[in-house]
Design an enzyme around this catalytic site. Structure first.
Site, short mmCIF file in Angstrom:
data_model
loop_
_atom_site.label_atom_id
_atom_site.label_comp_id
_atom_site.label_asym_id
_atom_site.label_seq_id
_atom_site.Cartn_x
_atom_site.Cartn_y
_atom_site.Cartn_z
CE LYS A 33 -8.29 -20.07 -37.94
NZ LYS A 33 -8.20 -18.86 -37.12
CG ASP B 148 -14.78 -20.89 -40.51
OD1 ASP B 148 -14.46 -21.65 -39.59
OD2 ASP B 148 -14.18 -19.82 -40.73
CB SER C 281 -6.31 -21.17 -31.97
OG SER C 281 -5.90 -20.29 -33.01
CG ASP D 67 -13.20 -24.33 -38.01
OD1 ASP D 67 -12.92 -24.56 -39.19
OD2 ASP D 67 -13.22 -23.17 -37.52
CG ASP E 215 -10.91 -20.93 -40.24
OD1 ASP E 215 -11.47 -21.77 -39.49
OD2 ASP E 215 -10.95 -19.71 -40.04
NE ARG E 216 -10.40 -22.09 -34.79
CZ ARG E 216 -10.31 -21.72 -33.53
NH1 ARG E 216 -10.24 -22.63 -32.60
NH2 ARG E 216 -10.30 -20.44 -33.20
CG HIS F 129 -14.21 -22.40 -32.92
ND1 HIS F 129 -13.68 -21.32 -33.59
CD2 HIS F 129 -14.12 -22.12 -31.60
CE1 HIS F 129 -13.26 -20.43 -32.70
NE2 HIS F 129 -13.52 -20.89 -31.49
#
Ligand code: G1P
Ligand code: ZN
Length: 544
Positions: A377, A280, A366, A278, A282-283, A114
Protein backbone atom coordinates in the site's frame (compact mmCIF):
# COMPACT_ATOMS: atom_id res chain seq x y z
CA UNK A 1 36.71 -10.86 5.86
CA UNK A 2 36.18 -13.19 8.75
CA UNK A 3 32.87 -15.02 9.04
CA UNK A 4 31.67 -16.15 12.45
CA UNK A 5 29.25 -18.98 12.92
CA UNK A 6 27.46 -18.18 16.16
CA UNK A 7 25.61 -20.83 18.16
CA UNK A 8 22.10 -19.91 19.13
CA UNK A 9 18.78 -21.45 20.20
CA UNK A 10 15.38 -20.98 18.61
CA UNK A 11 12.94 -18.34 19.82
CA UNK A 12 9.38 -19.58 19.73
CA UNK A 13 7.76 -16.19 19.07
CA UNK A 14 9.02 -15.40 15.57
CA UNK A 15 5.94 -16.36 13.61
CA UNK A 16 5.24 -13.49 11.19
CA UNK A 17 1.82 -11.87 11.76
CA UNK A 18 -0.31 -9.75 9.43
CA UNK A 19 2.84 -7.88 8.46
CA UNK A 20 6.10 -9.53 9.55
CA UNK A 21 7.42 -9.91 13.08
CA UNK A 22 6.54 -6.98 15.30
CA UNK A 23 7.66 -6.80 18.92
CA UNK A 24 8.74 -4.35 21.53
CA UNK A 25 12.25 -3.01 20.96
CA UNK A 26 13.37 -4.70 24.17
CA UNK A 27 12.51 -8.07 22.65
CA UNK A 28 14.40 -7.33 19.44
CA UNK A 29 17.45 -6.28 21.45
CA UNK A 30 17.60 -9.61 23.25
CA UNK A 31 20.84 -11.38 22.38
CA UNK A 32 20.55 -13.19 19.01
CA UNK A 33 16.87 -12.28 18.55
CA UNK A 34 17.18 -10.21 15.39
CA UNK A 35 20.03 -12.39 14.10
CA UNK A 36 17.95 -15.56 14.47
CA UNK A 37 15.09 -14.14 12.44
CA UNK A 38 17.37 -12.80 9.72
CA UNK A 39 19.14 -16.16 9.50
CA UNK A 40 15.71 -17.81 9.15
CA UNK A 41 15.14 -15.67 6.08
CA UNK A 42 18.48 -16.68 4.54
CA UNK A 43 18.01 -20.34 5.48
CA UNK A 44 14.56 -20.60 3.93
CA UNK A 45 14.96 -18.25 0.94
CA UNK A 46 17.70 -19.94 -1.07
CA UNK A 47 17.14 -17.54 -3.99
CA UNK A 48 18.87 -14.81 -2.00
CA UNK A 49 22.28 -16.45 -2.34
CA UNK A 50 24.15 -14.80 -5.21
CA UNK A 51 21.33 -12.29 -5.71
CA UNK A 52 20.49 -8.70 -4.81
CA UNK A 53 18.61 -7.72 -1.67
CA UNK A 54 16.97 -4.35 -0.94
CA UNK A 55 17.25 -3.08 2.63
CA UNK A 56 15.76 -0.12 4.46
CA UNK A 57 13.32 0.94 7.10
CA UNK A 58 11.26 3.74 8.55
CA UNK A 59 14.13 5.17 10.63
CA UNK A 60 12.72 4.25 14.01
CA UNK A 61 14.89 3.51 17.02
CA UNK A 62 17.11 0.43 16.37
CA UNK A 63 16.81 0.86 12.56
CA UNK A 64 20.48 1.81 12.12
CA UNK A 65 21.83 -0.99 14.33
CA UNK A 66 19.61 -3.52 12.57
CA UNK A 67 20.85 -2.37 9.15
CA UNK A 68 24.47 -2.91 10.22
CA UNK A 69 23.72 -6.41 11.50
CA UNK A 70 21.73 -7.39 8.40
CA UNK A 71 24.46 -6.14 6.04
CA UNK A 72 27.06 -8.26 7.86
CA UNK A 73 24.77 -11.29 7.87
CA UNK A 74 23.95 -10.86 4.17
CA UNK A 75 27.68 -10.84 3.37
CA UNK A 76 28.19 -13.99 5.44
CA UNK A 77 25.27 -15.74 3.72
CA UNK A 78 26.47 -15.23 0.17
CA UNK A 79 24.28 -12.33 -0.96
CA UNK A 80 25.79 -10.75 -4.09
CA UNK A 81 24.63 -7.21 -3.43
CA UNK A 82 22.61 -5.21 -0.95
CA UNK A 83 21.06 -1.94 -2.01
CA UNK A 84 20.28 0.16 1.03
CA UNK A 85 18.56 3.52 1.37
CA UNK A 86 20.81 6.31 2.63
CA UNK A 87 20.73 6.42 6.42
CA UNK A 88 19.04 3.02 6.36
CA UNK A 89 15.86 4.76 5.23
CA UNK A 90 13.29 3.48 2.74
CA UNK A 91 9.55 3.95 2.97
CA UNK A 92 7.71 0.67 2.51
CA UNK A 93 6.35 1.57 -0.96
CA UNK A 94 9.77 2.92 -2.02
CA UNK A 95 11.35 -0.40 -0.94
CA UNK A 96 8.74 -2.28 -2.97
CA UNK A 97 9.49 -0.13 -6.01
CA UNK A 98 13.27 -0.67 -5.69
CA UNK A 99 12.87 -4.45 -5.43
CA UNK A 100 10.92 -4.35 -8.69
CA UNK A 101 13.09 -1.96 -10.69
CA UNK A 102 16.35 -3.60 -9.58
CA UNK A 103 15.01 -7.13 -10.17
CA UNK A 104 16.15 -7.97 -6.66
CA UNK A 105 15.41 -11.39 -5.18
CA UNK A 106 13.68 -9.71 -2.25
CA UNK A 107 13.87 -7.05 0.39
CA UNK A 108 14.03 -6.66 4.14
CA UNK A 109 11.87 -3.83 5.44
CA UNK A 110 12.40 -2.60 9.00
CA UNK A 111 9.29 -1.08 10.46
CA UNK A 112 6.51 -1.48 12.96
CA UNK A 113 4.35 0.73 10.75
CA UNK A 114 2.09 2.99 12.82
CA UNK A 115 3.12 1.52 16.18
CA UNK A 116 5.07 3.88 18.47
CA UNK A 117 8.87 3.88 18.34
CA UNK A 118 11.77 4.66 20.68
CA UNK A 119 13.50 2.47 23.28
CA UNK A 120 10.18 1.55 24.87
CA UNK A 121 8.29 1.38 21.58
CA UNK A 122 8.03 -1.27 18.88
CA UNK A 123 10.26 -2.55 16.12
CA UNK A 124 9.50 -4.83 13.23
CA UNK A 125 11.03 -6.72 10.36
CA UNK A 126 9.40 -8.18 7.31
CA UNK A 127 10.57 -9.95 4.20
CA UNK A 128 9.29 -8.95 0.78
CA UNK A 129 9.59 -11.25 -2.21
CA UNK A 130 10.79 -10.60 -5.75
CA UNK A 131 7.51 -9.04 -6.91
CA UNK A 132 8.10 -6.29 -4.32
CA UNK A 133 5.27 -7.40 -2.08
CA UNK A 134 5.06 -8.87 1.41
CA UNK A 135 5.89 -12.57 1.54
CA UNK A 136 2.86 -14.79 0.98
CA UNK A 137 1.85 -17.25 3.69
CA UNK A 138 3.84 -20.12 2.15
CA UNK A 139 7.03 -18.03 2.51
CA UNK A 140 6.30 -16.72 5.99
CA UNK A 141 5.53 -20.28 7.06
CA UNK A 142 8.93 -21.44 5.75
CA UNK A 143 10.68 -18.59 7.58
CA UNK A 144 8.83 -19.47 10.76
CA UNK A 145 9.74 -23.15 10.41
CA UNK A 146 13.41 -22.22 9.94
CA UNK A 147 13.27 -20.02 13.05
CA UNK A 148 12.06 -22.98 15.11
CA UNK A 149 15.08 -25.11 14.25
CA UNK A 150 17.70 -22.40 14.41
CA UNK A 151 21.03 -23.62 15.77
CA UNK A 152 23.51 -21.05 14.47
CA UNK A 153 23.72 -17.90 12.39
CA UNK A 154 26.43 -16.50 10.15
CA UNK A 155 27.79 -12.99 10.45
CA UNK A 156 30.78 -11.24 8.93
CA UNK A 157 33.26 -9.46 11.14
CA UNK A 158 33.37 -5.97 9.68
CA UNK A 159 33.87 -2.46 10.90
CA UNK A 160 30.99 -0.02 10.85
CA UNK A 161 29.65 0.30 7.30
CA UNK A 162 29.03 3.82 6.03
CA UNK A 163 25.36 4.01 5.06
CA UNK A 164 25.16 7.79 5.08
CA UNK A 165 26.72 8.54 1.70
CA UNK A 166 25.38 7.53 -1.69
CA UNK A 167 27.81 5.26 -3.53
CA UNK A 168 29.27 1.78 -3.87
CA UNK A 169 31.47 -0.17 -1.47
CA UNK A 170 32.27 -3.79 -0.77
CA UNK A 171 31.90 -5.97 2.26
CA UNK A 172 34.06 -9.02 1.55
CA UNK A 173 32.69 -10.36 -1.72
CA UNK A 174 29.41 -8.48 -1.38
CA UNK A 175 28.65 -5.14 -2.98
CA UNK A 176 26.83 -2.52 -0.93
CA UNK A 177 25.16 0.31 -2.80
CA UNK A 178 23.76 3.21 -0.84
CA UNK A 179 21.03 5.00 -2.80
CA UNK A 180 19.01 8.15 -2.30
CA UNK A 181 15.77 6.82 -0.78
CA UNK A 182 13.52 9.40 -2.44
CA UNK A 183 14.49 9.99 -6.08
CA UNK A 184 13.29 6.78 -7.76
CA UNK A 185 10.02 6.86 -5.87
CA UNK A 186 9.38 10.53 -6.69
CA UNK A 187 10.09 9.79 -10.38
CA UNK A 188 7.58 6.94 -10.26
CA UNK A 189 4.91 9.25 -8.82
CA UNK A 190 5.64 11.83 -11.52
CA UNK A 191 5.11 9.13 -14.16
CA UNK A 192 1.64 8.20 -12.82
CA UNK A 193 -0.04 11.54 -12.19
CA UNK A 194 -0.74 14.77 -14.04
CA UNK A 195 1.93 16.86 -12.30
CA UNK A 196 1.37 19.95 -14.52
CA UNK A 197 -2.33 20.10 -13.56
CA UNK A 198 -1.53 19.45 -9.91
CA UNK A 199 1.19 22.11 -9.96
CA UNK A 200 -1.26 24.61 -11.38
CA UNK A 201 -3.73 23.73 -8.61
CA UNK A 202 -1.35 23.98 -5.66
CA UNK A 203 0.25 27.17 -6.98
CA UNK A 204 -3.07 28.89 -7.58
CA UNK A 205 -3.45 31.26 -4.65
CA UNK A 206 -6.89 29.88 -3.83
CA UNK A 207 -5.83 26.36 -2.83
CA UNK A 208 -4.45 25.45 0.58
CA UNK A 209 -3.04 22.07 1.58
CA UNK A 210 -1.31 20.44 4.54
CA UNK A 211 0.43 17.09 4.81
CA UNK A 212 1.32 15.66 8.22
CA UNK A 213 4.44 13.48 7.99
CA UNK A 214 4.10 12.66 11.71
CA UNK A 215 7.91 12.86 12.20
CA UNK A 216 8.08 9.60 10.29
CA UNK A 217 9.56 8.36 7.05
CA UNK A 218 7.46 10.36 4.56
CA UNK A 219 8.91 13.75 5.58
CA UNK A 220 11.69 13.80 2.97
CA UNK A 221 9.45 12.19 0.34
CA UNK A 222 6.69 14.74 0.85
CA UNK A 223 9.11 17.68 0.82
CA UNK A 224 10.57 16.52 -2.49
CA UNK A 225 7.25 15.73 -4.15
CA UNK A 226 4.83 18.29 -2.73
CA UNK A 227 7.05 21.27 -2.05
CA UNK A 228 9.91 20.84 -4.57
CA UNK A 229 8.31 19.18 -7.59
CA UNK A 230 4.73 20.45 -7.25
CA UNK A 231 5.67 23.81 -5.79
CA UNK A 232 3.41 23.75 -2.74
CA UNK A 233 4.17 26.54 -0.26
CA UNK A 234 7.01 25.88 2.20
CA UNK A 235 5.45 24.62 5.42
CA UNK A 236 2.85 22.53 3.57
CA UNK A 237 4.56 19.48 5.07
CA UNK A 238 4.10 19.50 8.85
CA UNK A 239 6.22 17.52 11.34
CA UNK A 240 8.60 16.81 8.50
CA UNK A 241 11.80 15.70 10.29
CA UNK A 242 11.91 11.92 10.74
CA UNK A 243 12.63 11.16 14.41
CA UNK A 244 13.62 7.80 15.93
CA UNK A 245 10.70 8.02 18.37
CA UNK A 246 8.33 9.96 16.09
CA UNK A 247 8.39 12.77 18.63
CA UNK A 248 6.97 10.44 21.29
CA UNK A 249 3.64 9.95 19.49
CA UNK A 250 2.07 7.17 17.45
CA UNK A 251 2.82 7.69 13.75
CA UNK A 252 -0.73 6.60 12.97
CA UNK A 253 -2.68 8.74 10.51
CA UNK A 254 -6.05 9.13 12.16
CA UNK A 255 -7.76 12.04 13.86
CA UNK A 256 -6.50 11.24 17.34
CA UNK A 257 -2.83 10.92 16.42
CA UNK A 258 -2.77 13.60 13.72
CA UNK A 259 -4.47 15.99 16.13
CA UNK A 260 -2.95 19.26 14.92
CA UNK A 261 -3.86 18.48 11.34
CA UNK A 262 -7.39 17.59 12.43
CA UNK A 263 -7.73 20.86 14.36
CA UNK A 264 -6.57 22.79 11.31
CA UNK A 265 -8.88 20.98 8.93
CA UNK A 266 -11.92 21.29 11.19
CA UNK A 267 -11.09 24.82 12.33
CA UNK A 268 -11.83 28.26 10.88
CA UNK A 269 -10.16 29.06 7.57
CA UNK A 270 -9.30 25.41 7.10
CA UNK A 271 -7.14 24.49 4.10
CA UNK A 272 -8.87 22.78 1.17
CA UNK A 273 -7.04 19.49 1.45
CA UNK A 274 -5.33 17.70 4.33
CA UNK A 275 -3.54 14.37 4.43
CA UNK A 276 -1.21 12.28 6.56
CA UNK A 277 0.81 9.10 6.31
CA UNK A 278 2.15 6.64 8.87
CA UNK A 279 5.51 5.49 10.26
CA UNK A 280 6.68 3.68 7.12
CA UNK A 281 4.68 5.61 4.53
CA UNK A 282 2.18 3.01 3.40
CA UNK A 283 -0.99 4.34 5.04
CA UNK A 284 -2.91 7.51 4.27
CA UNK A 285 -5.61 9.69 5.75
CA UNK A 286 -7.54 12.05 3.47
CA UNK A 287 -9.36 15.14 4.74
CA UNK A 288 -11.32 17.88 3.06
CA UNK A 289 -12.27 21.17 4.69
CA UNK A 290 -14.15 20.05 7.81
CA UNK A 291 -14.54 16.59 6.31
CA UNK A 292 -13.06 13.14 6.97
CA UNK A 293 -12.98 10.67 4.09
CA UNK A 294 -13.36 7.14 5.41
CA UNK A 295 -10.70 4.87 3.90
CA UNK A 296 -13.33 2.57 2.43
CA UNK A 297 -15.04 5.53 0.75
CA UNK A 298 -11.67 6.79 -0.45
CA UNK A 299 -11.03 3.49 -2.20
CA UNK A 300 -14.46 3.52 -3.84
CA UNK A 301 -14.11 7.15 -4.99
CA UNK A 302 -10.70 6.36 -6.44
CA UNK A 303 -12.07 3.43 -8.40
CA UNK A 304 -15.02 5.44 -9.72
CA UNK A 305 -12.72 8.27 -10.87
CA UNK A 306 -9.58 6.40 -11.89
CA UNK A 307 -10.11 7.21 -15.58
CA UNK A 308 -9.31 10.85 -14.76
CA UNK A 309 -5.74 9.93 -13.73
CA UNK A 310 -3.15 9.48 -16.51
CA UNK A 311 -1.89 6.10 -15.25
CA UNK A 312 -5.39 4.62 -15.14
CA UNK A 313 -6.89 6.38 -18.17
CA UNK A 314 -7.57 3.09 -19.93
CA UNK A 315 -9.69 1.81 -17.06
CA UNK A 316 -9.25 -0.72 -14.29
CA UNK A 317 -8.88 -4.45 -14.89
CA UNK A 318 -10.52 -5.20 -11.58
CA UNK A 319 -10.40 -4.16 -7.94
CA UNK A 320 -9.99 -5.87 -4.57
CA UNK A 321 -10.63 -5.10 -0.94
CA UNK A 322 -9.88 -6.91 2.27
CA UNK A 323 -12.90 -8.70 3.68
CA UNK A 324 -13.60 -6.25 6.55
CA UNK A 325 -13.33 -3.22 4.22
CA UNK A 326 -16.73 -1.74 3.34
CA UNK A 327 -18.60 -2.83 0.25
CA UNK A 328 -18.56 0.69 -1.21
CA UNK A 329 -16.07 -0.41 -3.86
CA UNK A 330 -18.21 -3.45 -4.75
CA UNK A 331 -20.96 -1.07 -5.85
CA UNK A 332 -18.51 0.81 -8.08
CA UNK A 333 -17.11 -2.39 -9.58
CA UNK A 334 -20.59 -3.62 -10.34
CA UNK A 335 -21.49 -0.37 -12.11
CA UNK A 336 -18.25 -0.52 -14.09
CA UNK A 337 -18.70 -4.18 -14.94
CA UNK A 338 -15.31 -5.21 -13.53
CA UNK A 339 -14.49 -7.94 -11.00
CA UNK A 340 -14.16 -7.15 -7.30
CA UNK A 341 -12.19 -9.63 -5.16
CA UNK A 342 -12.58 -10.05 -1.40
CA UNK A 343 -9.35 -11.10 0.32
CA UNK A 344 -8.31 -11.67 3.94
CA UNK A 345 -6.80 -8.79 5.90
CA UNK A 346 -3.19 -7.96 5.01
CA UNK A 347 -1.55 -6.65 1.86
CA UNK A 348 0.12 -9.96 1.03
CA UNK A 349 -3.18 -11.32 -0.30
CA UNK A 350 -3.33 -8.74 -3.11
CA UNK A 351 0.04 -9.77 -4.58
CA UNK A 352 -1.15 -12.67 -6.73
CA UNK A 353 -4.14 -10.72 -8.05
CA UNK A 354 -1.88 -7.82 -9.06
CA UNK A 355 0.82 -10.06 -10.57
CA UNK A 356 -1.79 -12.00 -12.52
CA UNK A 357 -3.21 -8.81 -14.00
CA UNK A 358 -6.64 -9.38 -12.44
CA UNK A 359 -6.77 -6.09 -10.54
CA UNK A 360 -5.39 -2.57 -10.88
CA UNK A 361 -6.53 -1.01 -7.61
CA UNK A 362 -6.96 -2.40 -4.11
CA UNK A 363 -7.32 -1.31 -0.53
CA UNK A 364 -8.15 -1.91 3.10
CA UNK A 365 -10.29 -0.09 5.62
CA UNK A 366 -7.16 0.45 7.72
CA UNK A 367 -6.09 3.54 5.75
CA UNK A 368 -4.32 1.57 3.00
CA UNK A 369 -4.81 1.89 -0.75
CA UNK A 370 -2.60 1.28 -3.72
CA UNK A 371 -2.41 0.05 -7.28
CA UNK A 372 -0.32 -2.15 -9.52
CA UNK A 373 2.52 0.43 -9.56
CA UNK A 374 4.08 -1.31 -6.50
CA UNK A 375 3.18 -4.32 -4.36
CA UNK A 376 2.57 -2.48 -1.09
CA UNK A 377 0.00 0.00 0.00
CA UNK A 378 1.21 3.49 -0.70
CA UNK A 379 0.40 6.55 1.42
CA UNK A 380 1.77 9.37 -0.72
CA UNK A 381 0.44 7.76 -3.87
CA UNK A 382 -3.08 7.98 -2.37
CA UNK A 383 -2.52 11.62 -1.43
CA UNK A 384 -1.34 12.43 -4.95
CA UNK A 385 -4.27 10.51 -6.42
CA UNK A 386 -6.67 12.74 -4.50
CA UNK A 387 -4.77 15.87 -5.43
CA UNK A 388 -4.91 14.86 -9.08
CA UNK A 389 -8.63 14.16 -8.70
CA UNK A 390 -9.32 17.56 -7.16
CA UNK A 391 -7.42 19.18 -10.03
CA UNK A 392 -9.18 17.11 -12.68
CA UNK A 393 -12.71 17.50 -11.34
CA UNK A 394 -12.28 21.08 -10.17
CA UNK A 395 -14.26 20.21 -7.04
CA UNK A 396 -13.37 20.17 -3.36
CA UNK A 397 -13.04 16.85 -1.50
CA UNK A 398 -16.44 17.16 0.18
CA UNK A 399 -18.29 17.59 -3.10
CA UNK A 400 -16.47 14.71 -4.73
CA UNK A 401 -17.52 12.37 -1.91
CA UNK A 402 -21.10 13.67 -1.67
CA UNK A 403 -21.55 13.24 -5.43
CA UNK A 404 -20.28 9.70 -5.01
CA UNK A 405 -22.85 8.95 -2.28
CA UNK A 406 -25.65 10.36 -4.40
CA UNK A 407 -24.67 8.02 -7.19
CA UNK A 408 -23.84 4.83 -5.29
CA UNK A 409 -25.44 5.34 -1.90
CA UNK A 410 -23.40 5.61 1.27
CA UNK A 411 -21.85 2.68 3.10
CA UNK A 412 -21.87 3.86 6.69
CA UNK A 413 -18.83 2.20 8.20
CA UNK A 414 -16.93 2.10 11.46
CA UNK A 415 -14.33 -0.04 13.23
CA UNK A 416 -14.26 -0.43 17.01
CA UNK A 417 -10.99 -1.64 18.54
CA UNK A 418 -10.76 -3.17 22.00
CA UNK A 419 -7.08 -3.18 22.89
CA UNK A 420 -4.83 -5.04 25.32
CA UNK A 421 -7.38 -7.71 26.16
CA UNK A 422 -6.00 -10.76 27.92
CA UNK A 423 -5.16 -13.14 25.05
CA UNK A 424 -6.96 -16.11 26.64
CA UNK A 425 -10.15 -14.12 27.14
CA UNK A 426 -10.02 -12.83 23.59
CA UNK A 427 -9.66 -16.36 22.23
CA UNK A 428 -12.58 -17.52 24.38
CA UNK A 429 -14.75 -14.67 23.09
CA UNK A 430 -13.96 -15.67 19.50
CA UNK A 431 -14.48 -19.39 20.21
CA UNK A 432 -17.89 -18.79 21.76
CA UNK A 433 -18.94 -16.58 18.90
CA UNK A 434 -17.68 -19.08 16.33
CA UNK A 435 -19.69 -21.79 18.03
CA UNK A 436 -22.81 -19.62 17.94
CA UNK A 437 -22.57 -18.79 14.23
CA UNK A 438 -24.60 -21.77 12.93
CA UNK A 439 -27.58 -20.72 15.08
CA UNK A 440 -27.73 -17.20 13.63
CA UNK A 441 -28.97 -17.48 10.02
CA UNK A 442 -32.67 -16.68 9.77
CA UNK A 443 -32.77 -14.96 13.17
CA UNK A 444 -34.39 -11.56 13.40
CA UNK A 445 -32.86 -8.79 15.55
CA UNK A 446 -35.15 -5.75 15.40
CA UNK A 447 -35.33 -4.83 11.74
CA UNK A 448 -32.23 -6.87 10.94
CA UNK A 449 -32.46 -10.42 9.70
CA UNK A 450 -29.35 -12.60 9.54
CA UNK A 451 -28.77 -14.02 6.06
CA UNK A 452 -25.55 -15.92 6.77
CA UNK A 453 -22.81 -16.23 9.40
CA UNK A 454 -19.41 -17.80 8.87
CA UNK A 455 -15.69 -17.84 9.57
CA UNK A 456 -14.17 -16.27 6.46
CA UNK A 457 -12.00 -18.51 4.35
CA UNK A 458 -10.26 -17.44 1.14
CA UNK A 459 -9.17 -19.50 -1.80
CA UNK A 460 -6.61 -17.62 -3.86
CA UNK A 461 -7.90 -17.76 -7.45
CA UNK A 462 -4.37 -17.67 -8.84
CA UNK A 463 -2.51 -20.38 -6.91
CA UNK A 464 -5.43 -22.14 -5.22
CA UNK A 465 -3.97 -21.69 -1.71
CA UNK A 466 -6.52 -21.59 1.09
CA UNK A 467 -6.40 -19.21 4.06
CA UNK A 468 -9.00 -19.99 6.69
CA UNK A 469 -9.95 -18.50 10.04
CA UNK A 470 -9.82 -14.95 8.68
CA UNK A 471 -12.62 -13.34 10.66
CA UNK A 472 -16.17 -14.06 11.84
CA UNK A 473 -18.88 -12.52 9.69
CA UNK A 474 -22.54 -11.91 10.37
CA UNK A 475 -24.25 -10.92 7.14
CA UNK A 476 -27.73 -9.43 7.07
CA UNK A 477 -30.42 -9.59 4.40
CA UNK A 478 -30.14 -5.87 3.61
CA UNK A 479 -26.36 -6.06 3.01
CA UNK A 480 -25.36 -4.83 6.48
CA UNK A 481 -22.49 -6.70 8.14
CA UNK A 482 -20.71 -7.16 11.43
CA UNK A 483 -17.22 -8.67 11.35
CA UNK A 484 -15.12 -9.76 14.32
CA UNK A 485 -11.42 -10.56 14.15
CA UNK A 486 -8.33 -10.47 16.32
CA UNK A 487 -5.48 -8.23 15.23
CA UNK A 488 -2.35 -9.88 13.89
CA UNK A 489 -0.08 -6.87 14.41
CA UNK A 490 -0.51 -5.99 18.09
CA UNK A 491 2.41 -6.43 20.47
CA UNK A 492 0.60 -6.43 23.82
CA UNK A 493 -2.22 -8.82 24.68
CA UNK A 494 -4.94 -9.17 22.05
CA UNK A 495 -6.85 -6.54 20.11
CA UNK A 496 -10.41 -7.30 19.09
CA UNK A 497 -11.57 -5.47 15.98
CA UNK A 498 -15.29 -5.13 15.33
CA UNK A 499 -16.20 -3.83 11.87
CA UNK A 500 -19.71 -2.53 11.25
CA UNK A 501 -21.38 -1.49 8.04
CA UNK A 502 -24.70 -0.74 6.40
CA UNK A 503 -25.71 0.66 3.05
CA UNK A 504 -27.98 3.72 2.82
CA UNK A 505 -29.46 4.89 -0.45
CA UNK A 506 -32.19 7.32 0.63
CA UNK A 507 -30.90 10.69 -0.67
CA UNK A 508 -31.96 12.58 2.46
CA UNK A 509 -30.26 10.11 4.81
CA UNK A 510 -26.72 10.40 3.52
CA UNK A 511 -25.39 13.00 5.94
CA UNK A 512 -25.95 11.31 9.29
CA UNK A 513 -23.37 10.88 12.01
CA UNK A 514 -21.67 7.52 11.40
CA UNK A 515 -21.93 6.18 14.96
CA UNK A 516 -25.59 7.17 15.18
CA UNK A 517 -26.34 5.66 11.78
CA UNK A 518 -24.80 2.37 12.95
CA UNK A 519 -26.15 2.36 16.51
CA UNK A 520 -28.47 -0.66 16.09
CA UNK A 521 -25.62 -2.73 14.63
CA UNK A 522 -23.24 -1.62 17.38
CA UNK A 523 -25.75 -2.78 20.00
CA UNK A 524 -26.23 -6.05 18.20
CA UNK A 525 -22.48 -6.69 18.11
CA UNK A 526 -22.40 -6.33 21.88
CA UNK A 527 -25.42 -8.61 22.23
CA UNK A 528 -23.99 -11.47 20.17
CA UNK A 529 -20.35 -11.26 21.33
CA UNK A 530 -20.92 -10.17 24.93
CA UNK A 531 -17.83 -7.99 24.72
CA UNK A 532 -18.38 -6.32 28.08
CA UNK A 533 -18.31 -9.57 30.01
CA UNK A 534 -16.01 -11.61 27.80
CA UNK A 535 -13.35 -8.96 27.26
CA UNK A 536 -13.95 -6.93 30.37
CA UNK A 537 -14.30 -3.78 28.27
CA UNK A 538 -17.00 -1.16 28.76
CA UNK A 539 -16.26 0.63 25.50
CA UNK A 540 -13.88 0.47 22.55
CA UNK A 541 -10.46 2.07 22.99
CA UNK A 542 -10.30 3.38 19.44
CA UNK A 543 -13.10 4.15 17.01
CA UNK A 544 -12.27 4.82 13.40
C1 G1P B 1 -3.67 -4.13 10.54
C2 G1P B 1 -4.79 -3.75 9.60
C3 G1P B 1 -4.55 -4.42 8.26
C4 G1P B 1 -3.18 -4.05 7.72
C5 G1P B 1 -2.11 -4.36 8.76
C6 G1P B 1 -0.74 -3.87 8.32
O1 G1P B 1 -3.66 -5.53 10.74
O2 G1P B 1 -6.04 -4.12 10.12
O3 G1P B 1 -5.57 -4.02 7.37
O4 G1P B 1 -2.89 -4.74 6.54
O5 G1P B 1 -2.44 -3.72 10.00
O6 G1P B 1 -0.68 -2.50 8.16
P1 G1P B 1 -4.31 -6.24 12.04
O7 G1P B 1 -3.70 -5.60 13.25
O8 G1P B 1 -5.78 -5.93 11.96
O9 G1P B 1 -3.99 -7.69 11.87
ZN1 ZN C 1 2.52 1.23 7.71
Amino acid sequence: MEISVVSTRPFTDQKPGTSGVRKQVSRFRKTHYLENFVQSIFDSQKALAGAELILGGDGRFFNREAVQIILRMAAANGTRKVTVGRGGILSTPAASHLIRTRHAAGGIVLSASHNPGGPTGDFGIKFNVANGGPAPESVTAAIHAASLKMTHYRIAGAPHIDIDHVGHQTLGEMEVEVVDPVTDYADLMESLFDFPAMRALVRSGGFGMRFDAMHAVTGPYAIEILEERLGAAPGTVMRKEPLADFGGRHPDPNLSHARELGELMFGRDAPDFGAASDGDGDRNMILGRGFFVSPSDSLAVMAANAHLIPAYRDGLKGVARSMPTSQAIDAVAEAMGIPCYETPTGWKFFGNLLDDGRITLCGEESFGTSSDHVREKDGLWAVLFWLNLIAARGQPVTEIVRDHWQRFGRHYYTRHDYEEIDSGRAETLMDRLRAALPSLPGRQFGSLQVRAADDFSYTDPVDGSISSGQGLRILFEDGARIVFRLSGTGTQGATLRVYLERHETRPDQLDEDTQAALAPLIELAEEVADIRNQAGKEAPDVIT
